[in-house]
Design an enzyme around this catalytic site. Structure first.
Site, mmCIF file in Angstrom:
data_model
loop_
_atom_site.group_PDB
_atom_site.id
_atom_site.type_symbol
_atom_site.label_atom_id
_atom_site.label_comp_id
_atom_site.label_asym_id
_atom_site.label_seq_id
_atom_site.Cartn_x
_atom_site.Cartn_y
_atom_site.Cartn_z
ATOM 1 N N GLY A 146 0.845 -1.184 0.000
ATOM 2 C CA GLY A 146 0.000 0.000 0.000
ATOM 3 C C GLY A 146 0.879 1.232 0.000
ATOM 4 O O GLY A 146 1.999 1.225 -0.512
ATOM 5 N N ILE A 148 2.425 2.676 2.496
ATOM 6 C CA ILE A 148 3.651 2.491 3.266
ATOM 7 C C ILE A 148 4.624 1.607 2.505
ATOM 8 O O ILE A 148 5.828 1.884 2.434
ATOM 9 C CB ILE A 148 3.338 1.923 4.658
ATOM 10 C CG1 ILE A 148 2.631 2.995 5.507
ATOM 11 C CG2 ILE A 148 4.610 1.448 5.358
ATOM 12 C CD1 ILE A 148 2.198 2.524 6.878
ATOM 13 N N ARG A 169 -2.862 -7.797 -1.605
ATOM 14 C CA ARG A 169 -4.002 -8.706 -1.582
ATOM 15 C C ARG A 169 -4.366 -9.196 -2.982
ATOM 16 O O ARG A 169 -4.698 -10.359 -3.176
ATOM 17 C CB ARG A 169 -5.203 -8.007 -0.931
ATOM 18 C CG ARG A 169 -6.448 -8.861 -0.822
ATOM 19 C CD ARG A 169 -7.537 -8.129 -0.060
ATOM 20 N NE ARG A 169 -7.828 -6.834 -0.677
ATOM 21 C CZ ARG A 169 -8.676 -5.939 -0.178
ATOM 22 N NH1 ARG A 169 -9.280 -6.195 0.955
ATOM 23 N NH2 ARG A 169 -8.902 -4.795 -0.803
ATOM 24 N N ARG A 172 -1.921 -6.066 -9.399
ATOM 25 C CA ARG A 172 -2.143 -4.824 -10.129
ATOM 26 C C ARG A 172 -0.817 -4.375 -10.741
ATOM 27 O O ARG A 172 0.231 -4.943 -10.442
ATOM 28 C CB ARG A 172 -2.716 -3.735 -9.228
ATOM 29 C CG ARG A 172 -1.790 -3.228 -8.138
ATOM 30 C CD ARG A 172 -2.463 -2.118 -7.345
ATOM 31 N NE ARG A 172 -1.571 -1.447 -6.433
ATOM 32 C CZ ARG A 172 -1.317 -1.829 -5.191
ATOM 33 N NH1 ARG A 172 -1.906 -2.929 -4.715
ATOM 34 N NH2 ARG A 172 -0.489 -1.147 -4.428
ATOM 35 N N ARG A 228 1.885 -5.495 11.987
ATOM 36 C CA ARG A 228 1.330 -5.743 13.310
ATOM 37 C C ARG A 228 1.913 -7.064 13.815
ATOM 38 O O ARG A 228 2.170 -7.982 13.022
ATOM 39 C CB ARG A 228 -0.200 -5.828 13.279
ATOM 40 C CG ARG A 228 -0.903 -4.498 13.072
ATOM 41 C CD ARG A 228 -0.789 -3.602 14.284
ATOM 42 N NE ARG A 228 -1.596 -2.402 14.187
ATOM 43 C CZ ARG A 228 -1.166 -1.239 13.732
ATOM 44 N NH1 ARG A 228 0.088 -1.153 13.274
ATOM 45 N NH2 ARG A 228 -1.946 -0.180 13.691
ATOM 46 N N ASP A 251 9.531 -4.297 14.607
ATOM 47 C CA ASP A 251 9.042 -3.109 15.291
ATOM 48 C C ASP A 251 7.751 -3.401 16.033
ATOM 49 O O ASP A 251 7.318 -2.610 16.863
ATOM 50 C CB ASP A 251 8.808 -1.975 14.285
ATOM 51 C CG ASP A 251 8.406 -0.676 14.983
ATOM 52 O OD1 ASP A 251 9.085 -0.304 15.961
ATOM 53 O OD2 ASP A 251 7.417 -0.047 14.563
ATOM 54 N N HIS A 275 7.697 -0.618 18.734
ATOM 55 C CA HIS A 275 6.607 -0.045 17.931
ATOM 56 C C HIS A 275 6.851 1.447 17.727
ATOM 57 O O HIS A 275 6.011 2.298 18.043
ATOM 58 C CB HIS A 275 5.252 -0.275 18.609
ATOM 59 C CG HIS A 275 4.103 -0.252 17.625
ATOM 60 N ND1 HIS A 275 2.956 -0.993 17.802
ATOM 61 C CD2 HIS A 275 3.925 0.432 16.470
ATOM 62 C CE1 HIS A 275 2.119 -0.765 16.795
ATOM 63 N NE2 HIS A 275 2.691 0.106 15.977
ATOM 64 N N GLY A 277 7.627 2.942 14.734
ATOM 65 C CA GLY A 277 7.545 3.361 13.342
ATOM 66 C C GLY A 277 6.847 4.686 13.141
ATOM 67 O O GLY A 277 7.276 5.508 12.333
#
Length: 313
Positions: A146, A148, A169, A172, A228, A251, A275, A277
């Protein structure tokens, strides 16, 4: 237009907020700043536990927009069932790309070039030489392409990496090349020297980097997780780290925060950041610009940006 807007940033510190709404400052304190039933636009407190952010939602009977200041929305999803139909949930696309991409490159370089070993040697007063791998000429696989993921690639290019392989996902085309679907991961993983996870946490990505995924990575490859924690199977990763076959830079972890004594802290070949970032000096100006833009659109009844879902649809 008269409506309550709840902001986790003091409204007098945000230049350019549109006139009309009654702005309330709430950053997760025990006491609410006003009756939640009157809130029309709710900005979820940033970097607070999920239980904090969703606490007022059951009482927000008039809310029309829930805006996160994070790219991920998984911490808000548990409270969406309390909301009336038609509420728009928006994320913070455009806020965290620079900071998260910077940290991703920092983690890759620190891991490959052995920066943690150098720091520990410095503490001992030891000159630690040796041969280290470079990022140049490495094949990098980005899982979760995406905004990021694209920002990470922007920063990878000057390092003379070998081809960047992109996965999302669904397939493209981009100006830089094709984006492969998740279904092609089994074929792509063995090619990569560095695998970066920057995907949202969904039911499809929870446990994505499981034992089978990790086993397909080539010997000596580096796994970087800036997505995550639950995207990675911690037990399976520990097994690969302890065998010495893979290295990792995380992270985010599962569990998070990582408790004292957890084996991930001292696993071989791992770098852990807490965490970190998103929360940098780049966060506040970008978050404020997003809020001003979104609230101006809201007041003028214009289409909002970054709408991830609408409740009841």
């Amino acid at each position: 237009m008269t409506a309550d807007v709840w902001l986790p940033i003091p409204p007098d510190e945000i230049e350019g907020l549109p006139e009309g709404p009654a702005y309330r400052h709430w950053d997760g304190e025990e006491t609410f700043p006003a009756d939640p039933a009157d809130c029309a636009f709710y900005v979820v407190p940033y970097m607070k536990p999920s239980t904090v952010g969703v606490r007022p939602l059951p009482e927000m009977r008039s809310v029309q927009v829930v805006q996160t200041l994070s790219a991920g929305i998984d911490h808000v999803v548990p409270g969406l069932g309390h909301l009336p139909a038609g509420v728009r949930l928006c994320n913070a696309r455009g806020v965290h790309e620079a900071s998260t991409a910077e940290l991703t490159l920092a983690l890759i370089l620190a891991s490959l070039r052995g920066i943690p070993d150098f720091v520990r040697a410095q503490d001992r007063g030891e000159w630690l030489g040796g041969f280290r791998p470079a990022l140049a000429d490495r094949t990098v696989l980005i899982v979760g392409y995406g905004s990021i993921g694209a920002a990470i690639e922007d920063r990878l290019v000057p390092f003379e990496v070998a081809p960047v392989v992109r996965v999302a996902r669904s397939a493209r085309a981009t100006e830089r090349g094709p984006v492969h679907p998740l279904t092609e991961l089994p074929r792509l993983l063995p090619r990569a020297d560095v695998v970066i996870l920057s995907t949202p946490l969904t039911e499809a990505t929870r446990g994505l980097a499981d034992a089978e995924f990790l086993a397909r990575m080539k010997d000596g490859a580096l796994l970087v997780n800036v997505a995550r924690g639950p995207v990675v199977d911690t037990k399976a990763l520990l097994a690969e780290l302890e065998s010495g076959r893979l290295t990792a830079a995380l992270d985010v972890t599962d569990p998070e925060p990582l408790p004292p004594g957890h084996p991930l802290w001292h696993a071989p070949g791992i770098v852990v950041s807490p965490h970190a970032g998103g929360p940098t000096s780049a966060f506040l100006p970008r978050a404020e610009r997003l809020l001003v833009d979104q609230l101006t659109r809201f007041v003028n009844r214009e289409p909002l940006r970054n709408v991830i879902l609408t409740t009841g649809s």
